[in-house]
Write a protein that holds these residues in place. Structure first.
Motif, PDB file in Angstrom:
ATOM      1  N   ASN A 282      19.284 -25.652 117.057  1.00 53.91           N
ATOM      2  CA  ASN A 282      20.214 -26.781 116.909  1.00 53.91           C
ATOM      3  C   ASN A 282      19.991 -27.387 115.536  1.00 53.91           C
ATOM      4  O   ASN A 282      18.930 -27.967 115.272  1.00 53.91           O
ATOM      5  N   CYS A 283      20.980 -27.242 114.665  1.00 53.63           N
ATOM      6  CA  CYS A 283      20.800 -27.639 113.267  1.00 53.63           C
ATOM      7  C   CYS A 283      21.515 -28.953 112.969  1.00 53.63           C
ATOM      8  O   CYS A 283      22.415 -29.383 113.677  1.00 53.63           O
ATOM      9  N   SER A 284      21.086 -29.573 111.865  1.00 50.72           N
ATOM     10  CA  SER A 284      21.769 -30.766 111.360  1.00 50.72           C
ATOM     11  C   SER A 284      22.888 -30.332 110.410  1.00 50.72           C
ATOM     12  O   SER A 284      23.190 -29.144 110.279  1.00 50.72           O
ATOM     13  N   ASN A 285      23.522 -31.285 109.738  1.00 47.63           N
ATOM     14  CA  ASN A 285      24.664 -30.991 108.875  1.00 47.63           C
ATOM     15  C   ASN A 285      24.271 -30.064 107.727  1.00 47.63           C
ATOM     16  O   ASN A 285      23.395 -30.394 106.932  1.00 47.63           O
ATOM     17  N   ASN A 286      24.921 -28.922 107.656  1.00 45.90           N
ATOM     18  CA  ASN A 286      24.680 -27.971 106.575  1.00 45.90           C
ATOM     19  C   ASN A 286      25.563 -28.271 105.372  1.00 45.90           C
ATOM     20  O   ASN A 286      26.663 -28.815 105.508  1.00 45.90           O
ATOM     21  N   TYR A 287      25.085 -27.887 104.196  1.00 44.23           N
ATOM     22  CA  TYR A 287      25.898 -27.945 102.981  1.00 44.23           C
ATOM     23  C   TYR A 287      25.432 -26.834 102.064  1.00 44.23           C
ATOM     24  O   TYR A 287      24.324 -26.299 102.209  1.00 44.23           O
ATOM     25  N   GLY A 288      26.282 -26.431 101.129  1.00 43.53           N
ATOM     26  CA  GLY A 288      25.923 -25.381 100.201  1.00 43.53           C
ATOM     27  C   GLY A 288      27.109 -24.496  99.859  1.00 43.53           C
ATOM     28  O   GLY A 288      28.266 -24.837 100.128  1.00 43.53           O
ATOM     29  N   PRO A 289      26.847 -23.314  99.259  1.00 39.81           N
ATOM     30  CA  PRO A 289      27.924 -22.405  98.830  1.00 39.81           C
ATOM     31  C   PRO A 289      28.778 -21.919  99.998  1.00 39.81           C
ATOM     32  O   PRO A 289      28.300 -21.759 101.110  1.00 39.81           O
ATOM     33  N   PHE A 290      30.054 -21.688  99.717  1.00 39.30           N
ATOM     34  CA  PHE A 290      31.025 -21.103 100.644  1.00 39.30           C
ATOM     35  C   PHE A 290      31.435 -22.050 101.776  1.00 39.30           C
ATOM     36  O   PHE A 290      31.982 -21.601 102.784  1.00 39.30           O
ATOM     37  N   HIS A 291      31.197 -23.341 101.627  1.00 42.76           N
ATOM     38  CA  HIS A 291      31.574 -24.300 102.661  1.00 42.76           C
ATOM     39  C   HIS A 291      33.072 -24.576 102.565  1.00 42.76           C
ATOM     40  O   HIS A 291      33.583 -24.935 101.502  1.00 42.76           O
ATOM     41  N   PHE A 292      33.778 -24.393 103.667  1.00 43.99           N
ATOM     42  CA  PHE A 292      35.237 -24.581 103.678  1.00 43.99           C
ATOM     43  C   PHE A 292      35.559 -26.032 103.292  1.00 43.99           C
ATOM     44  O   PHE A 292      34.997 -26.974 103.866  1.00 43.99           O
ATOM     45  N   PRO A 293      36.457 -26.247 102.329  1.00 38.65           N
ATOM     46  CA  PRO A 293      36.638 -27.583 101.750  1.00 38.65           C
ATOM     47  C   PRO A 293      37.446 -28.563 102.585  1.00 38.65           C
ATOM     48  O   PRO A 293      38.236 -29.330 102.047  1.00 38.65           O
ATOM     49  N   GLU A 294      37.200 -28.573 103.895  1.00 39.98           N
ATOM     50  CA  GLU A 294      37.681 -29.668 104.715  1.00 39.98           C
ATOM     51  C   GLU A 294      36.502 -30.537 105.143  1.00 39.98           C
ATOM     52  O   GLU A 294      36.692 -31.632 105.666  1.00 39.98           O
ATOM     53  N   LYS A 295      35.285 -30.048 104.920  1.00 43.90           N
ATOM     54  CA  LYS A 295      34.070 -30.790 105.249  1.00 43.90           C
ATOM     55  C   LYS A 295      33.718 -31.736 104.105  1.00 43.90           C
ATOM     56  O   LYS A 295      34.151 -31.561 102.967  1.00 43.90           O
ATOM     57  N   LEU A 296      32.877 -32.720 104.400  1.00 44.76           N
ATOM     58  CA  LEU A 296      32.684 -33.859 103.498  1.00 44.76           C
ATOM     59  C   LEU A 296      32.323 -33.464 102.069  1.00 44.76           C
ATOM     60  O   LEU A 296      33.034 -33.832 101.119  1.00 44.76           O
ATOM     61  N   ILE A 297      31.241 -32.740 101.871  1.00 46.73           N
ATOM     62  CA  ILE A 297      30.753 -32.495 100.514  1.00 46.73           C
ATOM     63  C   ILE A 297      31.726 -31.652  99.692  1.00 46.73           C
ATOM     64  O   ILE A 297      32.105 -32.049  98.576  1.00 46.73           O
ATOM     65  N   PRO A 298      32.173 -30.488 100.184  1.00 45.45           N
ATOM     66  CA  PRO A 298      33.118 -29.727  99.351  1.00 45.45           C
ATOM     67  C   PRO A 298      34.449 -30.447  99.164  1.00 45.45           C
ATOM     68  O   PRO A 298      35.076 -30.312  98.104  1.00 45.45           O
ATOM     69  N   LEU A 299      34.876 -31.230 100.159  1.00 48.45           N
ATOM     70  CA  LEU A 299      36.115 -31.988 100.010  1.00 48.45           C
ATOM     71  C   LEU A 299      35.998 -32.981  98.860  1.00 48.45           C
ATOM     72  O   LEU A 299      36.928 -33.139  98.054  1.00 48.45           O
ATOM     73  N   MET A 300      34.858 -33.660  98.766  1.00 53.07           N
ATOM     74  CA  MET A 300      34.658 -34.622  97.687  1.00 53.07           C
ATOM     75  C   MET A 300      34.665 -33.915  96.321  1.00 53.07           C
ATOM     76  O   MET A 300      35.256 -34.400  95.355  1.00 53.07           O
TER      77      MET A 300
END
Length: 359
Positions: free
Chosen positions: A185-203
């Motif tokens: 059970n993981c927490s919020n992931n971020y990094g390369p190839f993240h679909f840009p509807e999620k917070l970090i890539p969207l910003m």
């Protein structure tokens, strides 16, 4: 030796598949339906690698999965396949029920049948690893201790409820049938190839396009942030040494409010790719109506995986977020293809009929 990965063209799955050859000579059979978030362009560097076999298909397709298991005889199945966006689950929950619950059920049934036919060392060594989320635990108050593996499940969105159901199915298949399962059970992931509807890539994407940077409510929703390659290393470690039937929480020890994340991204963009008018990107921040049932805080206590398996994240948030912002700046073609929908055409251009034939 071979492993079967489901959902291996998505954000976390593709990072896992890309990192796998660095630590193993095993073949990866990668099964992905290629829905909106599945992107074979993520796996371009493996296109000519004979140790990566891509199969386009649904992990809930009984005939296909049976065929893959019988043909490739994997020593493990790693299940990333899922619908995973809370906002989408609010507007269209049925896809989440069908994929995350019904799909997982069909996969478990097929794997149970395959595992039941194994003998000796092959049967003893087999593992089914199910990748899940901290959202199944619900929401924490500001002073509550972080989620441990013994926290009660209290999902609050159709997405988290469907993932909770899948976790329960995995647990039940271990306790009822003896299937050798592992759950993370993981927490919020971020990094390369993240679909840009999620917070970090969207910003990152909106900032460069001069668009508003939408922040829900007051922006004080707290999440624990985990660099995706750290998550992949944790999954590899659990697959290697995790105790059968156990659950392992995987976190980055980085609790931060969403608004702080947005400010950090803006500051990095100010440094790495300043606006042409010289103004700070934070001027584009816009507060929008909060989404229904928005959980206030998630936090992962990752001491179990560290104490029992010796894993801890390699990246700090500061190092991981800098790598992430730089990756998006360095890969404008990938971003453009995702935003335009052109990434869907990449499958036929790159693979022709081979993706279908691999099935």
């Amino acid at each position: 030796m071979t492993i079967l990965v489901t959902g291996g063209a998505g954000f976390i799955g593709s990072n896992f598949v890309l990192d796998w050859p660095a630590g193993s000579t095993e073949t990866v059979v990668n099964l992905d339906k290629l829905t909106y978030a599945g992107n074979l362009e993520n796996l371009a560097s493996l296109a000519s690698n004979p140790s990566h076999i891509f199969v386009k298909g649904d992990f809930g397709d009984t005939a296909l999965v049976k065929q893959l298991l019988a043909t490739h005889q994997p020593r493990a199945v790693v299940n990333f396949a899922a619908e995973s966006h809370v906002d989408r689950s609010i507007h269209g929950p049925e896809d989440f029920i069908q994929t995350n619950i019904v799909g997982t059920f069909h996969l478990l049934e097929n794997v149970r049948g395959y595992w039941g036919g194994l003998e000796g060392d092959a049967k003893a060594a087999f593992r089914f690893l199910h990748v899940s989320t901290d959202e199944v635990y619900g929401s924490l108050a500001k002073t509550d201790p972080a989620f441990t593996e013994t926290n009660r499940y209290e999902p609050n969105s159709p997405y988290s409820a469907s993932k909770a159901a899948s976790d329960h199915l995995v647990r039940a298949y271990h306790h009822t049938y003896g299937l050798p399962v592992l759950t993370t059970n993981c927490s919020n992931n971020y990094g390369p190839f993240h679909f840009p509807e999620k917070l970090i890539p969207l910003m990152i994407v909106n900032a460069q396009a001069g668009k508003p940077l939408p922040v829900y409510g007051d922006g004080q929703q707290v999440r624990d942030w985990l660099y995706v390659k750290d998550h992949c290393s944790a999954i590899r470690r659990v697959l290697e040494a995790g105790a059968v039937g156990e659950v392992y929480n995987v976190g980055g020890w980085n609790e931060k409010p969403n608004l702080d994340i947005v400010h950090t991204v803006c500051a990095l963009l100010d440094e790495l790719k300043p606006r042409t008018d010289g103004k700070p990107y934070k001027e584009q921040i816009t507060y929008v109506t909060d989404r229904p049932g928005h959980d206030r805080r998630y936090a992962i206590d990752a001491r179990k995986i560290e104490q029992q398996l010796g894993w801890k994240p390699a990246e700090t948030f500061e190092s991981g977020i800098r790598k992430t912002v730089q990756w998006y700046l360095d890969n404008p073609a990938w971003v453009s293809n995702v935003l335009s929908g052109g990434y869907r055409d990449w499958v036929s251009k790159q693979y022709g009929n081979t993706a279908k034939a691999a099935a």
